[in-house]
Motif scaffolding. Structure first.
Motif, PDB file in Angstrom:
ATOM      1  N   ARG A 220       0.831  -1.206   0.000  1.00  0.00           N
ATOM      2  CA  ARG A 220       0.000   0.000   0.000  1.00  0.00           C
ATOM      3  C   ARG A 220       0.869   1.261   0.000  1.00  0.00           C
ATOM      4  O   ARG A 220       0.578   2.228  -0.714  1.00  0.00           O
ATOM      5  N   ALA A 221       1.953   1.224   0.761  1.00  0.00           N
ATOM      6  CA  ALA A 221       2.837   2.396   0.887  1.00  0.00           C
ATOM      7  C   ALA A 221       3.527   2.754  -0.427  1.00  0.00           C
ATOM      8  O   ALA A 221       3.795   3.925  -0.702  1.00  0.00           O
ATOM      9  N   ILE A 222       3.826   1.739  -1.242  1.00  0.00           N
ATOM     10  CA  ILE A 222       4.498   2.036  -2.516  1.00  0.00           C
ATOM     11  C   ILE A 222       3.518   2.051  -3.690  1.00  0.00           C
ATOM     12  O   ILE A 222       3.916   2.052  -4.851  1.00  0.00           O
ATOM     13  N   GLY A 223       2.214   2.079  -3.343  1.00  0.00           N
ATOM     14  CA  GLY A 223       1.192   2.305  -4.358  1.00  0.00           C
ATOM     15  C   GLY A 223       0.808   1.105  -5.190  1.00  0.00           C
ATOM     16  O   GLY A 223       0.317   1.252  -6.318  1.00  0.00           O
ATOM     17  N   LEU A 224       0.991  -0.105  -4.633  1.00  0.00           N
ATOM     18  CA  LEU A 224       0.662  -1.308  -5.403  1.00  0.00           C
ATOM     19  C   LEU A 224      -0.768  -1.766  -5.187  1.00  0.00           C
ATOM     20  O   LEU A 224      -1.338  -2.447  -6.027  1.00  0.00           O
ATOM     21  N   GLY A 225      -1.333  -1.435  -4.031  1.00  0.00           N
ATOM     22  CA  GLY A 225      -2.715  -1.846  -3.763  1.00  0.00           C
ATOM     23  C   GLY A 225      -2.823  -3.274  -3.269  1.00  0.00           C
ATOM     24  O   GLY A 225      -1.865  -3.874  -2.803  1.00  0.00           O
ATOM     25  N   TYR A 226      -4.034  -3.810  -3.374  1.00  0.00           N
ATOM     26  CA  TYR A 226      -4.396  -5.127  -2.831  1.00  0.00           C
ATOM     27  C   TYR A 226      -4.566  -6.137  -3.967  1.00  0.00           C
ATOM     28  O   TYR A 226      -5.067  -5.767  -5.030  1.00  0.00           O
ATOM     29  N   PRO A 227      -4.184  -7.404  -3.805  1.00  0.00           N
ATOM     30  CA  PRO A 227      -3.521  -8.002  -2.649  1.00  0.00           C
ATOM     31  C   PRO A 227      -2.012  -7.745  -2.675  1.00  0.00           C
ATOM     32  O   PRO A 227      -1.371  -7.846  -3.721  1.00  0.00           O
ATOM     33  N   GLY A 228      -1.443  -7.413  -1.531  1.00  0.00           N
ATOM     34  CA  GLY A 228      -0.067  -6.948  -1.455  1.00  0.00           C
ATOM     35  C   GLY A 228       0.987  -7.986  -1.789  1.00  0.00           C
ATOM     36  O   GLY A 228       1.942  -7.702  -2.509  1.00  0.00           O
ATOM     37  N   GLY A 229       0.845  -9.195  -1.252  1.00  0.00           N
ATOM     38  CA  GLY A 229       1.871 -10.226  -1.425  1.00  0.00           C
ATOM     39  C   GLY A 229       2.217 -10.521  -2.874  1.00  0.00           C
ATOM     40  O   GLY A 229       3.379 -10.390  -3.281  1.00  0.00           O
ATOM     41  N   PRO A 230       1.238 -10.924  -3.694  1.00  0.00           N
ATOM     42  CA  PRO A 230       1.536 -11.236  -5.099  1.00  0.00           C
ATOM     43  C   PRO A 230       2.069 -10.035  -5.880  1.00  0.00           C
ATOM     44  O   PRO A 230       2.915 -10.178  -6.762  1.00  0.00           O
ATOM     45  N   LYS A 231       1.595  -8.827  -5.533  1.00  0.00           N
ATOM     46  CA  LYS A 231       2.038  -7.636  -6.266  1.00  0.00           C
ATOM     47  C   LYS A 231       3.488  -7.286  -5.929  1.00  0.00           C
ATOM     48  O   LYS A 231       4.254  -6.879  -6.812  1.00  0.00           O
ATOM     49  N   ILE A 232       3.860  -7.435  -4.660  1.00  0.00           N
ATOM     50  CA  ILE A 232       5.259  -7.188  -4.289  1.00  0.00           C
ATOM     51  C   ILE A 232       6.166  -8.236  -4.932  1.00  0.00           C
ATOM     52  O   ILE A 232       7.241  -7.911  -5.453  1.00  0.00           O
ATOM     53  N   GLU A 233       5.727  -9.485  -4.928  1.00  0.00           N
ATOM     54  CA  GLU A 233       6.545 -10.548  -5.537  1.00  0.00           C
ATOM     55  C   GLU A 233       6.784 -10.277  -7.024  1.00  0.00           C
ATOM     56  O   GLU A 233       7.904 -10.424  -7.520  1.00  0.00           O
ATOM     57  N   ALA A 234       5.750  -9.849  -7.722  1.00  0.00           N
ATOM     58  CA  ALA A 234       5.878  -9.573  -9.157  1.00  0.00           C
ATOM     59  C   ALA A 234       6.826  -8.402  -9.410  1.00  0.00           C
ATOM     60  O   ALA A 234       7.699  -8.467 -10.288  1.00  0.00           O
ATOM     61  N   LEU A 235       6.659  -7.319  -8.648  1.00  0.00           N
ATOM     62  CA  LEU A 235       7.501  -6.132  -8.842  1.00  0.00           C
ATOM     63  C   LEU A 235       8.948  -6.402  -8.425  1.00  0.00           C
ATOM     64  O   LEU A 235       9.888  -5.888  -9.046  1.00  0.00           O
ATOM     65  N   ALA A 236       9.133  -7.229  -7.386  1.00  0.00           N
ATOM     66  CA  ALA A 236      10.478  -7.519  -6.880  1.00  0.00           C
ATOM     67  C   ALA A 236      11.356  -8.175  -7.940  1.00  0.00           C
ATOM     68  O   ALA A 236      12.593  -8.031  -7.916  1.00  0.00           O
ATOM     69  N   LYS A 237      10.751  -8.873  -8.876  1.00  0.00           N
ATOM     70  CA  LYS A 237      11.517  -9.532  -9.945  1.00  0.00           C
ATOM     71  C   LYS A 237      12.247  -8.524 -10.842  1.00  0.00           C
ATOM     72  O   LYS A 237      13.203  -8.863 -11.523  1.00  0.00           O
ATOM     73  N   GLU A 238      11.761  -7.280 -10.814  1.00  0.00           N
ATOM     74  CA  GLU A 238      12.378  -6.225 -11.629  1.00  0.00           C
ATOM     75  C   GLU A 238      13.420  -5.427 -10.849  1.00  0.00           C
ATOM     76  O   GLU A 238      14.079  -4.541 -11.400  1.00  0.00           O
ATOM     77  N   GLY A 239      13.556  -5.707  -9.541  1.00  0.00           N
ATOM     78  CA  GLY A 239      14.433  -4.900  -8.693  1.00  0.00           C
ATOM     79  C   GLY A 239      15.661  -5.645  -8.198  1.00  0.00           C
ATOM     80  O   GLY A 239      15.837  -6.844  -8.443  1.00  0.00           O
ATOM     81  N   ASP A 240      16.498  -4.922  -7.473  1.00  0.00           N
ATOM     82  CA  ASP A 240      17.723  -5.449  -6.874  1.00  0.00           C
ATOM     83  C   ASP A 240      17.479  -5.688  -5.392  1.00  0.00           C
ATOM     84  O   ASP A 240      17.259  -4.738  -4.631  1.00  0.00           O
TER      85      ASP A 240
END
Length: 343
Positions: A176-196
């Protein structure tokens, strides 16, 4: 006539309405799930009243579909298992009422099942060699992060838990803090693949008086402080790096705690369960650390990590053969503790 024991299971603890037919505790003959994720996305999280109403609409449908797919009828079922806690009270009540009505109408035994114990039992579905005793690390999106000593079928002891935020809650709050919305877990996992994952050094919390317990509020606060500092300095935030670094901090703590606890208890079998157990980075880290420690690692497929009725059917089967029966006065218990029973 088959001598196999068939359990019809119903799950409605949060925002999935589900029913399944499970045979002899290990064979899933059907597993029907009606998800409400798209509906609750509009509100940024699960709205209990809306969830309850949607369960009322869907519960008869999923039960019919589960029986149909399994090639069974209510008459050929041996017992009915249902989640009665923990969870959202209104949501739980829908499943409990459905199960009691079917049990009464067909004079079938009723077995009330603990939702989190169901998550543990999901490991039995795809691992025929897995039998107690073993250690299970439960990381659910619904507020549970537990280390559980699985002593036997239906016998559990919590040896560690979170002191504040659960891992799943931290995922949702950071998302929510980085603007991904709900559900948080799958969205963070997907975005993390693009990061370091090494871009930002977030803390790994230790609980001083118990190496079995977890704490994630400090990590969550650290992420929020990082974002606030970037905003104050006018610096652009690389959301992928934040997601990857945060996720790495969580899976690092979870995996190290799990393996160290297994070693301390002398267990050579370690399982994971719950919604966060479907996270690919978490599973990869667990595989790596368990291999290094010489520990056999078990995990359910993603479909059995998130809320489903198959896991309730498995747990219900072992409760049923151990003589557990619930009366028609079975009620929803939103704060139900692991290892407790309502007859």
């Amino acid at each position: 006539m088959s001598d196999k024991i068939k359990i019809l299971a119903i799950e409605s603890s949060c925002d999935e309405t589900a029913a399944a037919v499970v045979e002899d505790g290990r064979c899933v003959k059907s597993n029907i799930i009606s998800s409400q994720i798209e509906l609750h996305k509009l509100y940024g999280g699960v709205v209990p009243e809306i969830a309850s109403r949607k369960h009322v609409e869907k519960v008869n449908f999923v039960v019919r579909e589960a029986l149909k797919e399994a090639g069974e009828t209510l008459d050929s079922i041996d017992a009915i298992a249902v989640t009665y806690g923990p969870g959202l009270v209104g949501a739980l009540l829908v499943g409990v009422a459905e199960a009691k009505a079917l049990a009464f109408a067909k004079k079938k035994p009723l077995v009330g099942v603990h939702h989190i114990e169901g998550h543990i039992c999901a490991n039995y579905i795809e691992h025929p060699d897995l039998e107690p005793p073993f250690l299970c690390l439960i990381v659910s999106g619904g507020g549970h992060t537990h280390l559980v000593d699985v002593k036997d079928y239906g016998k559990y002891e919590i040896i560690g838990c979170t002191r504040d935020d659960a891992a799943g809650e931290a995922f949702d709050k950071v998302a929510r803090a980085i603007g991904l919305g709900y559900p948080g877990g799958p969205k963070i996992e997907a975005l993390a693949k693009e990061g370091d994952k090494n871009a930002i050094s977030f803390p790994r919390a230790k609980v001083n008086d118990s190496k079995m317990d977890f704490s994630f509020s400090g990590l969550k606060s650290s992420v929020l402080n990082y974002l606030n500092k970037c905003e104050m300095k006018g610096e652009e935030v690389n959301r992928a790096d934040v997601a990857a670094s945060f996720q790495e901090a969580v899976v690092d703590v979870l995996s190290s705690h799990g393996v160290e606890a297994a070693k301390e208890l002398g267990y050579k079998k370690l399982a994971i369960a719950g919604g966060v157990a479907s996270n690919g980075a978490f599973r990869a880290k667990m595989i790596e650390r368990c291999k290094e420690a010489g520990i056999e690692f078990y995990h359910p497929s993603p479909i059995f990590c998130t809320d489903n009725a198959a896991m309730i059917g498995v747990c219900g089967y072992y409760d049923y053969i151990n003589g557990v029966r619930s009366g028609l006065d079975l009620n929803a218990v939103p704060g139900l503790k692991i290892g407790t029973r309502q007859g």
